[in-house]
Each structure stands twice: as structure tokens, then as C-alpha cells.
Design a protein around this motif. Structure first.
Motif, short mmCIF file in Angstrom:
data_model
loop_
_atom_site.label_atom_id
_atom_site.label_comp_id
_atom_site.label_asym_id
_atom_site.label_seq_id
_atom_site.Cartn_x
_atom_site.Cartn_y
_atom_site.Cartn_z
N ILE A 41 0.83 -1.43 -0.02
CA ILE A 41 -0.13 0.49 -0.30
C ILE A 41 1.29 1.06 0.01
O ILE A 41 1.65 1.86 0.58
N VAL A 42 0.70 2.06 -1.16
CA VAL A 42 1.33 3.41 -0.59
C VAL A 42 0.10 4.71 -0.72
O VAL A 42 -0.48 4.19 -1.33
N VAL A 43 0.88 5.79 0.07
CA VAL A 43 -0.77 6.58 0.53
C VAL A 43 -0.37 8.06 0.16
O VAL A 43 1.65 8.15 0.16
N PHE A 44 -0.72 9.34 -0.61
CA PHE A 44 0.10 10.72 -0.88
C PHE A 44 -0.41 11.32 -0.42
O PHE A 44 -2.05 11.77 -1.05
N ASN A 45 -0.17 12.44 -0.35
CA ASN A 45 -0.76 14.20 -0.61
C ASN A 45 0.02 14.82 -0.86
O ASN A 45 0.74 14.72 -2.49
N ASP A 46 1.36 15.63 0.19
CA ASP A 46 1.90 16.22 -0.08
C ASP A 46 3.07 15.30 -0.82
O ASP A 46 3.96 15.93 -1.43
N ARG A 47 3.11 14.60 -0.16
CA ARG A 47 4.74 13.10 0.26
C ARG A 47 3.77 12.27 -0.31
O ARG A 47 2.71 11.85 -0.12
N ALA A 48 4.86 10.79 -0.78
CA ALA A 48 3.95 9.76 -0.63
C ALA A 48 5.20 8.61 0.55
O ALA A 48 6.24 9.37 0.74
N ASP A 49 4.06 8.03 0.94
CA ASP A 49 4.78 6.63 1.74
C ASP A 49 4.11 5.42 1.56
O ASP A 49 3.07 5.10 1.07
N CYS A 50 4.43 4.61 2.16
CA CYS A 50 4.29 3.24 1.87
C CYS A 50 4.62 2.54 3.81
O CYS A 50 4.59 2.59 4.73
N TRP A 51 3.33 2.03 3.17
CA TRP A 51 3.03 1.23 4.63
C TRP A 51 3.90 0.00 5.10
O TRP A 51 4.51 -0.46 6.25
N GLN A 52 4.75 -0.67 3.85
CA GLN A 52 5.66 -1.71 4.07
C GLN A 52 6.77 -1.35 3.19
O GLN A 52 5.73 -1.33 1.92
N ARG A 53 7.44 -1.48 3.49
CA ARG A 53 8.83 -1.64 2.31
C ARG A 53 9.15 -2.46 0.95
O ARG A 53 9.59 -2.31 0.18
N GLN A 54 8.48 -3.41 1.07
CA GLN A 54 7.97 -4.37 0.27
C GLN A 54 6.67 -5.49 0.43
O GLN A 54 6.44 -4.93 1.71
#
Length: 445
Positions: free
Chosen positions: A322-335
Motif C-alpha cells: 500500500i502506498v498513500v500520498f498527499n504532499d508526499r508519498a509514503d508506504c505501509w511496508q517497504r516490500q
């Protein structure tokens, strides 16, 4: 007696070698004499003259002659190009011919150039010389493990797809038995693509045989083509396809005309449920969720509900992220993680806890999603890009499509409240999907 027999055998081998060497020298001398008359024909503007030159060259299986024939594989006239390929194929049981083609293929592949290389590989793989088969296997292994190996092989496969030559099926089937096929999703998918582009009974048989090995998005590609080429529809059930082929292959005739349905318009069910009514075919996938401020209220509630329903329906053999984003992007897990009950519950806790706010860094989210070892990306957004390294939709589409040239990942897009058809967001998401093996879906609620 044994010594005498050995002496006679040695003399015989030496005599044979001497005869072969003399014949080669005679052939080379004859070629030098004929070359004077052949060159003007080969340089002629008339395709028929160039074809006549090729026919004369085929009588001289020497290095320079082979190079001259090979140079016409890329002739501007398809008739000349086809004649060059067929003549080389007819000569491929000669060691010197194969060695010349092998050197040319090696040079082209290591230079990341597909020019002529696909024809070389196809011709070499259809040779009956075991030494040639071994040499090609080693070449493909060396190229595949080199820094830019996958790129070179995918370029080669794309060239085969463009040629649509049924004789390339043998080469494609052989490539499906190599390590690079097992280790690189992009290569697997491009082999399937090349086979779907070749209108032949043999390509159908190879596709049926590969269904269990390709899996995911590549298997869906293969099945869509099989449905359209055969008129049968056994969905993703590879066992039924194989049973049908074993019974019908002798009588099967490839249709003279096939109508290609809309991409992903044939299969209505995936093995791992669906997401926004789109069947999920991938074994590995990343869900990208917009959590910018405009997603507040009913939109984020519905988006979370759909995402968790999709994750809940995944087979345990699947992997997801899962990847989420607004001003920046982040992920739930790295793999990517297996779709186990434990990981599904952890994902639910993460999604339930998401808030909304900020602007829309679409490119950052897509760029992060492409760092995963995935077959498909599901990208959901309700607004055009407003921040990040790239903001202009046309630039984002170009950049992502460039990244995806070797990956061959399916990019499915969901536009929430995308506005009127043809709006900026509508066009952006539609282009992203259509240029990257995906489907665009509007959600106007």
C-alpha cells in the motif's frame, strides 16, 4: 594391428579435414569472383535486384557473404528483408554461417541494440547444430545477467512481435526455457505479447503450454488472446485450456481474421477478486491511495471500504503493498507482503487509521510504487497533480511510461469524481492506464 588402425584413422581424419579446407578455399575464391557482379545488384534501388543478389549470395556460406545478407535483414522493403531472413535460415546448418550470426547477435545485444538481433537469435535457435544451440544458450545467459541484459532481451522480443513471423515461435518457446524468463516479469510478459502477435497455430500451442508458468497479468494477456483466436473461453483455467488443446490441436486452424476486444474486455473474473469492479489478475500488486484534503468525507470512506474489500479478497498466495500520498508519498511496508490473514488485519488497521489533508503529489506516489517488485499498480486519485518533482500530467505520463518500458507493469487507474469526460484529471488517468497496460475506471460517487 591397433597401432596400424589408429594410424589409418588419423590419416583418414586428416584427409577429410584437408578436403573440407580445400572446399572452403574454393568457395571463398568463387565468392570473390562473383562478388563483382553481385554488389551492383545489392546496391540497386530496385527491390527485385536486391532479392536477386541475395539469392546469388546464398551459394557462398562464407563470412563476408553472410554479413552482406544479414545487412539486408533491415532493408527498407519488407520483401527484401523477409528474403534475407529466409535465406539465412536455409543456411543455418553451416558452422561458419552460424558463427558469423552469433558474433553479430552478441555485438548487438551487448550494445543494447535489437537491430537484427532478433532475426539472428531466431535463425540460430532453429539450427540443427548442437554446438550452435549451446552457444546461443550461453549468449542469452550472459546477456541476461549483464547490467542492461533485460533491456536488450525485451528489445529483441519487441522486434519479434513487430515482425509477426511464425518462424519466430521456436525461438520464443526456447527463450521461455531460460533463466531470464523465470527471473524477470517483464521478459515473461513480453514473450507472451510476442506470441499473441504471431498469427499461427504454433503460437497458440506455446501459449497454452505457458499458462501455468507465466501467471498473473501475463497469464491474463495470454488467455485474452486465446479466447479471441480460438473462440473458446475457459477463463484462467489452464487445465481446461490444456485439455482442449490436446484434443483439438490437430484439427485447429488459426483464423484468417481475429477481432481484438478492448484490453481486459474479455475476462470478467480474476483469481483474487476485484477492486472497483475491475478483476484482479496480478499475483503481486500495489494499491496507491490519494489521501489529500479533497478526499475528505464520503470519498475517503468509500475508498477505504473498496480498498479493504479488495485486500480481503486476495488469495494467500498473492503479495500486496500500500502506498498513500498527499504532499508526499509514503508506504505501509517497504516490500510486498503475502496476503495472509495476519497481514490483511495489519493492513486494515493501517488503512482505518489514515486521515486526509494536504495537496496531491501524484508523481511521487507513482515513482514510489514502481520501486516494488510488482505486476500491477492500482492508482486512485480525485484530483490533478498539484505538487512534487513533476506536476504537469503530460510529463508524468511520459516519465512513468518510460520507467515502465522494461517493467511491463499494468497500471490501473481510478478517478474519483473525475468531472466531465475529457477533464484534466480524466485525461491524465486515462492516458496513464492506456499507455501502461492498464484500464481506467471513473467513479462518480
Amino acid at each position: 594391428m591397433r597401432a596400424a588402425a589408429l594410424f589409418l584413422m588419423t590419416c583418414g581424419l586428416a584427409l577429410t579435414a584437408g578436403v573440407s579446407s580445400a572446399r572452403a578455399a574454393d568457395t571463398l575464391e568463387q565468392f570473390k569472383q562473383a562478388k563483382t557482379d553481385i554488389l551492383p545488384l545489392l546496391r540497386s534501388k530496385e527491390p527485385q535486384d536486391r532479392i536477386e543478389a541475395l539469392k546469388r549470395l546464398q551459394h557462398f556460406p562464407v563470412e563476408d557473404s553472410v554479413r552482406m545478407i544479414r545487412a539486408r535483414v533491415d532493408d527498407g522493403d519488407p520483401r527484401v528483408s523477409s528474403e534475407a531472413v529466409e535465406i539465412l535460415r536455409a543456411m543455418n546448418d553451416n558452422h561458419e554461417v552460424c558463427e558469423t550470426l552469433l558474433v553479430a547477435a552478441k555485438r548487438a545485444l551487448h550494445a543494447r541494440s535489437s537491430s537484427g538481433a532478433s532475426a539472428d537469435i531466431s535463425i540460430l535457435l532453429s539450427s540443427k547444430l548442437q554446438s550452435t544451440q549451446r552457444a546461443v544458450d550461453q549468449l542469452l545467459t550472459d546477456v541476461a545477467t549483464s547490467k542492461n541484459g533485460a533491456a536488450a532481451i525485451i528489445n529483441l522480443l519487441d522486434e519479434m512481435a513487430t515482425r509477426r513471423n511464425p518462424r519466430d515461435v521456436v525461438a520464443l518457446e526456447h527463450l521461455a526455457g531460460t533463466h531470464v524468463f523465470e527471473n524477470h516479469f517483464g521478459v515473461r510478459r513480453t514473450i507472451v505479447y510476442a506470441l499473441t502477435m504471431i498469427p499461427s497455430k504454433e503460437s497458440v500451442g506455446v501459449l497454452v503450454g505457458l499458462l501455468d508458468r507465466v501467471g498473473g497479468e501475463a497469464r491474463a494477456d495470454a488467455v485474452e488472446h486465446l479466447v479471441q483466436a480460438t473462440g473458446e473461453n475457459f477463463g484462467l483455467d489452464s487445465a481446461r485450456w490444456q485439455e482442449w488443446w490436446s484434443q483439438e490441436k490437430d484439427a485447429f486452424t488459426y483464423p484468417s481474421v481475429t477481432t481484438r476486444a478492448a484490453y481486459r474486455g474479455t475476462l470478467t473474473e480474476g483469481e483474487s477478486g476485484s477492486y472497483y469492479e475491475m478483476p484482479i489478475f496480478a499475483d503481486k500488486m500495489v494499491f496507491v491511495l490519494d489521501i489529500s484534503g479533497s478526499m475528505g468525507g464520503p470519498r475517503i470512506v468509500a475508498a477505504k471500504r473498496e480498498l479493504l474489500a479488495a485486500i480481503g479478497g486476495l488469495r494467500e498466495a498473492s503479495q500486496f503493498g500500500i502506498v498513500v500520498f498527499n504532499d508526499r508519498a509514503d508506504c505501509w511496508q517497504r516490500q510486498l507482503v503475502p496476503a495472509s490473514d495476519r497481514n490483511k488485519q495489519a493492513a486494515k488497521a493501517f488503512v482505518d487509521g489514515l486521515g486526509v489533508g494536504g495537496s496531491t503529489a501524484s508523481y511521487s506516489a507513482l515513482d514510489l510504487a514502481f520501486t516494488f517488485d510488482t505486476e500491477a499498480i492500482f492508482f486512485l486519485s480525485d484530483g490533478a497533480p498539484t505538487t512534487g518533482t513533476l506536476i504537469a500530467p503530460v510529463d508524468i505520463v511520459a516519465a512513468i511510461t518510460g520507467i515502465n518500458k522494461l517493467r511491463r507493469i499494468s497500471l490501473y487507474t481510478i478517478g474519483v469524481g473525475a468531472g466531465f469526460p475529457g477533464s484534466p484529471l480524466d485525461v491524465f488517468l486515462k492516458n496513464l492506464a492506456e499507455q501502461n497496460l492498464g484500464v481506467y475506471r471513473r467513479v462518480d460517487r
